[in-house]
Design a protein around this motif. Structure first.
Motif, PDB file in Angstrom:
ATOM      1  N   ASP A 168       0.768  -1.238   0.026  1.00 44.10           N
ATOM      2  CA  ASP A 168       0.058   0.010  -0.008  1.00 44.10           C
ATOM      3  C   ASP A 168       0.687   1.420   0.035  1.00 44.10           C
ATOM      4  N   SER A 169       0.639   1.902  -0.928  1.00 45.19           N
ATOM      5  CA  SER A 169       1.564   3.202  -1.022  1.00 45.19           C
ATOM      6  C   SER A 169       1.546   4.233   0.220  1.00 45.19           C
ATOM      7  N   SER A 201       4.990   8.901  -3.829  1.00 47.00           N
ATOM      8  CA  SER A 201       3.906   8.784  -4.870  1.00 47.00           C
ATOM      9  C   SER A 201       4.253   8.526  -6.160  1.00 47.00           C
ATOM     10  N   ARG A 224       1.347  -8.958  -3.264  1.00 49.78           N
ATOM     11  CA  ARG A 224       0.960  -7.900  -2.298  1.00 49.78           C
ATOM     12  C   ARG A 224       1.587  -8.345  -1.000  1.00 49.78           C
ATOM     13  N   SER A 301      -2.668   9.234  -1.205  1.00 46.32           N
ATOM     14  CA  SER A 301      -4.007   8.577  -1.634  1.00 46.32           C
ATOM     15  C   SER A 301      -4.541   8.866  -2.908  1.00 46.32           C
ATOM     16  N   THR A 304      -1.817   8.296  -6.045  1.00 44.19           N
ATOM     17  CA  THR A 304      -1.319   6.846  -6.285  1.00 44.19           C
ATOM     18  C   THR A 304      -2.818   6.050  -6.579  1.00 44.19           C
ATOM     19  N   ARG A 308      -3.631   2.034  -6.957  1.00 40.53           N
ATOM     20  CA  ARG A 308      -4.218   1.391  -5.667  1.00 40.53           C
ATOM     21  C   ARG A 308      -5.617   0.783  -5.901  1.00 40.53           C
ATOM     22  N   TYR A 313      -6.417  -1.946  -3.215  1.00 39.06           N
ATOM     23  CA  TYR A 313      -6.342  -1.291  -2.050  1.00 39.06           C
ATOM     24  C   TYR A 313      -7.386  -0.319  -1.646  1.00 39.06           C
ATOM     25  N   SER A 319      -8.594  -3.170   3.751  1.00 39.16           N
ATOM     26  CA  SER A 319      -7.434  -2.266   3.123  1.00 39.16           C
ATOM     27  C   SER A 319      -7.719  -0.949   3.403  1.00 39.16           C
ATOM     28  N   GLU A 320      -8.933  -0.415   3.819  1.00 33.57           N
ATOM     29  CA  GLU A 320      -9.192   1.013   4.103  1.00 33.57           C
ATOM     30  C   GLU A 320      -9.681   1.214   5.378  1.00 33.57           C
TER      31      GLU A 320
END
Length: 325
Positions: A168-169, A201, A224, A301, A304, A308, A313, A319-320
């Motif tokens: 995850d970025s 990013s 991942r 967010s 990316t 994502r 993501y 994931s959130e």
């Protein structure tokens, strides 16, 4: 002892992606099996090992490490025969992100092809020497740089398999914002570079896009980091299969019965974890959810968002956080 494929094309599992994505832990877990030799981030060998004589993952300085002395002798007749300045100049002509569009072409001009293949041959020699020195069947190179992976895709006599590791970025941005000391530095003190959320990013997007492009030239498997932490045993099985290694229950023992002192890898550069003397444990690091400032999180967010979404993501359970929904 000679590796099964050492007489032919050495087989390398190249771990690619942006740093701070869990590659060091994954590499160390794979290296606990005798058929795997992990060498760390070989892309940094020319400057950090040959140039600065930094410590290998085993704890010895590069010039005092028996493994790397043997590799240098087998690959080049000794490290003293390597013209480091020439290699660095060649690296600048070949191994830079700006060269990826050229390396992604179906063909290269004679001079360009000669440079790329000469550069890739340096790594092929190191991989072959590592398999000969250890008896391993696969070498893991966690250099991560997409430009090096592209250069290696032009190599003659190399069995290249690329693991595209994604995280995850926002977690990556949080990690690159921390100041981390480099324990491999012996003469003085140095720290890993830090990057702003916007810089991360851009790097995260560029590197991941490059590995999508690489799939047209090499065998690429995407993983991942979050899935690795949920199912480490399944991940190790999957990667061993991708690398052409047989299913081996012993390779998973480190996950179910971790030794107090795991085997250290003879790794160049990488996360300080490689110097840890304790057991290797797999757990998801979610500190970014509470420690990444709201403004930085918003920047990453948004910047990316396309990838994502592509990697799951966004909108996937777990994931959130609540504020992302």
């Amino acid at each position: 002892m000679t590796a099964a494929g050492a007489a032919g094309s050495p087989r390398v599992l190249f771990v690619g992606g942006l740093g701070r994505s869990g590659s060091t832990l994954l590499e160390l877990l794979l290296a606990q099996s005798p058929d795997v030799c992990a060498v760390g981030e070989v892309v940094h060998l020319w400057e950090r090992a040959l140039g600065a004589d930094e410590r290998c993952g085993c704890g010895e300085r590069f010039t005092a490490c028996p493994f790397w002395l043997q590799v240098g002798e087998r690959a080049f007749g000794g490290w003293s025969t390597v013209d480091r300045d020439d290699v660095l100049a060649l690296k600048d002509r070949v191994d830079r992100t700006r060269h990826i569009p050229r390396l992604a072409k179906g063909s290269l001009g004679p001079a360009e092809l000669a440079d790329v293949r000469r550069y890739a041959d340096l790594y092929t020699r190191i991989y072959r020497a590592a398999t000969e020195a250890t008896g391993a069947r696969v070498v893991v190179d966690s250099s991560k740089h997409a430009s090096l992976a592209f250069a290696l895709s032009w190599a003659e006599g190399l069995d290249l398999r690329v693991l595209h590791l994604v995280r995850d970025s926002r977690a990556v941005a949080y990690s690159w914002g921390k100041q981390v000391k480099r324990p491999e530095v012996v003469d003085g003190e140095d720290f890993m570079p830090t990057f702003s959320p916007f810089e991360v990013s851009k790097l995260w997007t560029a590197q991941n896009a490059a590995f999508h492009l690489l799939a047209s030239r090499a065998s690429v498997l995407r993983l991942r980091y979050e899935d690795f932490t949920v199912d480490p045993a399944g991940t190790i099985r999957r990667l061993r299969d991708f690398a052409g290694l047989p299913d081996d229950p012993e390779a998973l023992r480190i996950l179910t019965d971790p030794p107090a002192q795991p085997l250290r890898a003879h790794s160049i550069a990488g996360n300080p974890l490689r110097f840890s003397g304790g057991p290797l444990t797999v757990r998801r690091d979610e500190a970014w959810r509470t420690r990444l400032p709201r403004g930085s999180r918003a920047v990453v967010s948004l910047a990316t968002l396309p990838f994502r979404l592509r990697y799951g993501y966004l909108g996937q359970r777990g994931s959130e956080s609540v504020e992302d929904r």
